[in-house]
Write a protein that holds these residues in place. Structure first.
Motif, PDB file in Angstrom:
ATOM      1  N   UNK A 432       0.928   6.748  -5.244  1.00 45.30           N
ATOM      2  CA  UNK A 432       0.893   5.239  -5.496  1.00 45.30           C
ATOM      3  C   UNK A 432       1.313   5.587  -6.862  1.00 45.30           C
ATOM      4  N   UNK A 433       1.499   4.033  -7.489  1.00 47.12           N
ATOM      5  CA  UNK A 433       2.220   3.525  -8.221  1.00 47.12           C
ATOM      6  C   UNK A 433       1.298   2.629  -8.665  1.00 47.12           C
ATOM      7  N   UNK A 562      -0.063   5.898   7.348  1.00 52.41           N
ATOM      8  CA  UNK A 562       0.139   6.559   6.171  1.00 52.41           C
ATOM      9  C   UNK A 562      -0.250   5.662   4.802  1.00 52.41           C
ATOM     10  N   UNK A 563       0.950   4.822   4.968  1.00 53.31           N
ATOM     11  CA  UNK A 563      -0.006   4.005   3.871  1.00 53.31           C
ATOM     12  C   UNK A 563      -1.317   4.006   3.371  1.00 53.31           C
ATOM     13  N   UNK A 568      -6.848   5.912   0.327  1.00 45.43           N
ATOM     14  CA  UNK A 568      -8.019   5.896   0.477  1.00 45.43           C
ATOM     15  C   UNK A 568      -8.802   5.270   1.484  1.00 45.43           C
ATOM     16  N   UNK A 569      -7.503   4.446   2.457  1.00 48.05           N
ATOM     17  CA  UNK A 569      -8.296   3.506   3.535  1.00 48.05           C
ATOM     18  C   UNK A 569      -8.695   4.354   4.721  1.00 48.05           C
ATOM     19  N   UNK A 586     -10.303  -1.657   5.282  1.00 46.71           N
ATOM     20  CA  UNK A 586     -10.822  -1.271   3.442  1.00 46.71           C
ATOM     21  C   UNK A 586     -10.625  -0.694   2.472  1.00 46.71           C
ATOM     22  N   UNK A 587     -10.289  -1.029   1.173  1.00 45.52           N
ATOM     23  CA  UNK A 587      -9.914   0.075  -0.073  1.00 45.52           C
ATOM     24  C   UNK A 587     -10.472  -0.157  -1.143  1.00 45.52           C
TER      25      UNK A 587
END
Length: 727
Positions: A432-433, A562-563, A568-569, A586-587
């Protein structure tokens, strides 16, 4: 909710010493909530607790049922300590009924695990139970050893409830050995601990122990009162084992005082409890006591009846196999340890072999990704960049063939990106950026982007955004847009009537973070239930390739899955065939308050006469890049490989260097390294990788040498922003 359920379970466990009914009610509540919210570990813990509470209460069938459920879940979760807790509860049922051998096996398994984790609370409980077993087999030496082990473990954690439990039992052994005074000292200590700990259930056992000391000293009236008091507490607490024990000892007292009728009536009541809850350990003792009573009364028929029942019951409990388990206890533990070590060594060897194979496969796939990325993107870069440049020419833009060309180009790019993105995700090469973005604006832009597509199909595209959003969040906007865009595009694609709703709302808010739920709901054709498990699989297509209306690689939802996991969801789907679908995730996002200054190519950044060194071996891409940069007022010097780039950079200072990676004679990595690490005129010049290879920035040996990585096909706005930030 997770912490709330944990609190309920802790409260249930604490309540067991005074209110078993409350413990069971709280345990059932925790289990129901755990199932509702899908917390598997708490479901297992709830079942384990309920197993223990029902064991204490004498509900043996329920105890075993809950314990087995707990074992199944803990085994699936690979939680051996949880399995041990459930096995301990089962052992409590087994050894009290007529499955002594199986009970001991479970107990040994549980104790072995607890010792591995230095779980002194449960070591103390297991050692006390083991001491009880030795005591029933009249092996007082081993019983004392186990009870002392239980006391030592309890002292390590300063648990006076557990310590006093073992003191009760140890006192009983000393009575049998004739050391009543020592037994009295121990039981008095236990009584004080029980009162201090407010352990009502344990107090009943301590009172029972004191009654045994009084009976051993011939103080029968005082002992009788304490037995009755113990019985009353056990009845109130629902403790069936303790109740049957107290009835048996009270009957024995009546036999000692020649009150045989009272003894028989007491034993009759005891056997009702015992038969109802199958408490074999006390049953055969009651049979023996009835045998002695009827023998003293010269009632030979009944005496013989109870003698035979006693022998049969004791044989079912104390069999050869059970004695073997006890005698070989240490050997069993050692054998299990050796077996486990051997199994672990085998598993280790298998894992190493699998890892070696996986690393080799990953290397091959990485090389393939790098090659294919370069070979496909390089010509595509020329196509898309030319189309972008032609779009500024009004006479060409109005040509009816231009829009289909632009659409086909973008669609081809989307398919290639899907394949390459999936490969990178599969290789674990994506991170993640996180940058600061206005989430509401981001979602509204997604809505605006896909609104024409929905409008063209005659369906509504509705956007519902929570008013309580923080203005800015740290988020990888590219990957977030990729997730949402994929889901919205799919929803529109498979909806012919009705609407598609994009919804975003806060479901949990904290000072520095928000947990946000995103939902994309459509009234489309829906997904058949038997296909729901397949839709996130790689290359999955819901419809047959010959009949489906919409195109694509079948990788979109696999990439989304995967994304979302990277964020983290977890992506979820609900669908009714013929009525529509809802995709949700949900993230957690960190709130931010940045000072944003975004540069666009509409602003007048002064690029005039800026000198650019362009290293590019593809003549078409070089021509297009030169034309684009020249349009911004830059002077461009083109070289065809890394070697020429090094030579040219030593002759003149440049404002920017754009470096392709895959070039003949010397690649972009080596050329950049030479420029950065030598006394080159451009060692401090911004150098940007201009490459079609999506894996280029993952080369850790070189990535710090570049000022940035720009992927082909070029995003004109992004190139402009990057260069402008260095002006």
């Amino acid at each position: 909710m997770y912490s709330k359920i944990t609190f309920i379970l802790d409260e249930a466990y604490t309540a067991r010493i005074n209110n078993l009914k409350k413990s069971i009610e709280l345990g059932e509540k925790a289990l129901s909530l755990s199932e509702e919210y899908g917390f598997l570990d708490l479901q297992a813990k709830s079942c384990s607790h309920l197993s223990l509470f029902n064991m204490i209460k004498g509900n043996n069938e329920l105890c075993v049922e809950y314990a087995n459920t707990s074992i199944d879940i803990y085994t699936a979760l690979n939680d051996e300590k949880g399995v041990a807790d459930a096995k301990y509860a089962i052992s409590g049922v087994m050894y009290k009924t007529n499955n002594y051998h199986l009970g001991l096996v479970y107990l040994v398994d549980a104790l072995n695990v607890y010792k591995k984790y230095n779980d002194y609370h449960n070591i103390s409980r297991c050692e006390k139970t083991l001491g009880t077993i030795y005591e029933y087999f009249e092996d007082n030496e081993k019983a004392v050893e186990s009870y002392e082990n239980a006391i030592a473990a309890a002292k390590k954690i300063k648990d006076i409830k557990l310590e006093s439990n073992a003191l009760n039992n140890l006192s009983s052994v000393y009575i049998k050995q004739g050391d009543v005074s020592k037994a009295d000292i121990l039981i008095e200590t236990s009584l004080k601990m029980k009162i201090k700990a407010e352990d009502t259930r344990g107090l009943a056992f301590a009172i029972y122990g004191k009654a045994k000391v009084l009976a051993a000293n011939g103080k029968y009236k005082e002992a009788e009162k304490l037995y009755v008091q113990s019985i009353e507490i056990h009845r109130k607490m629902g403790e069936k084992m303790g109740l049957s024990m107290a009835y048996h000892k009270l009957a024995k007292l009546y036999v000692a005082t020649n009150e045989n009728e009272l003894a028989k009536r007491t034993l009759e009541v005891a056997l009702e409890v015992i038969d109802k809850h199958n408490i074999s350990l006390i049953r055969f003792k009651c049979y023996y006591l009835l045998y002695t009573v009827y023998k003293a009364e010269n009632d030979n028929a009944r005496a013989l009846k109870y003698l035979e029942l006693y022998l049969k019951e004791k044989e079912s409990v104390v069999n050869t196999e059970t004695l073997k388990v006890i005698d070989k206890y240490d050997i069993l533990v050692k054998m299990k340890t050796m077996e486990r070590e051997a199994q672990l060594q085998m598993e280790r060897a298998e894992i190493i072999e699998r890892n070696n194979r996986a690393e080799e496969a990953a290397r091959v796939r990485q090389e393939f990704l790098s090659t294919m990325s370069h070979e496909i993107r390089t010509p595509l870069n020329a196509i898309t960049t030319i189309i972008n440049m032609l779009s500024e020419e009004q006479n060409i833009k109005n040509n009816p063939l231009f829009e289909p060309l632009k659409f086909s180009s973008n669609h081809l790019m989307m398919i290639i990106n899907d394949i390459l993105d999936f490969t990178k995700l599969d290789l674990g090469k994506v991170e993640l950026d996180l940058t600061d973005h206005n989430l509401s604006e981001l979602i509204n832009k997604i809505h605006q982007t896909y609104y024409p597509l929905a409008d063209e199909k005659g369906i509504e595209l509705i956007c519902e955004i929570d008013d309580n959003f923080s203005e800015f969040y740290k988020i990888d906007n590219t990957k977030f847009v990729q997730v949402m865009g994929n889901l919205v595009n799919n929803a529109i694609k498979f909806t012919d009537l009705g609407s598609v709703i994009i919804k975003a709302e806060i479901i949990k808010s904290e000072k520095f973070r928000d947990e946000i739920l995103f939902e994309i709901t459509d009234t489309g054709e829906g997904i058949e239930s038997h296909k729901l498990d397949q839709i996130f699989d790689s290359f999955s297509q819901i419809k047959n390739i010959r009949t489906r209306k919409a195109g694509g690689t079948g990788l979109g939802l696999a990439i989304v899955k995967n994304l979302v996991k990277l964020f983290g969801g977890e992506i979820k789907v609900e669908s009714k065939y013929g009525k529509g679908s809802k995709f949700s995730f949900s993230i957690e996002l960190e709130k931010s308050n940045p000072n944003i200054s975004k540069i666009t190519n509409e602003e007048n950044i002064e690029f005039t006469n800026k000198k650019v060194l362009l290293a590019e071996d593809n003549m078409i891409n070089a021509m297009i890049a030169k034309k684009l940069l020249s349009k911004w007022g830059m002077n461009v010097k083109h070289v065809c490989n890394g070697k020429e780039a090094v030579l040219e950079s030593g002759r003149e200072v440049y404002d920017f260097i754009l470096m392709d990676i895959h070039m003949p004679e010397m690649d972009g990595f080596e050329a950049t390294k030479y420029i950065r690490t030598s006394n080159n005129l451009n060692r401090n010049t911004p150098i940007f990788s201009l490459t079609a290879d999506v894996s280029a920035k993952d080369n850790f040996d070189y990535q710090d040498l570049f000022s940035g990585f720009l992927l082909k096909p070029l995003e004109v706005d992004k190139l402009y922003q990057v260069l402008a930030s260095y002006v």
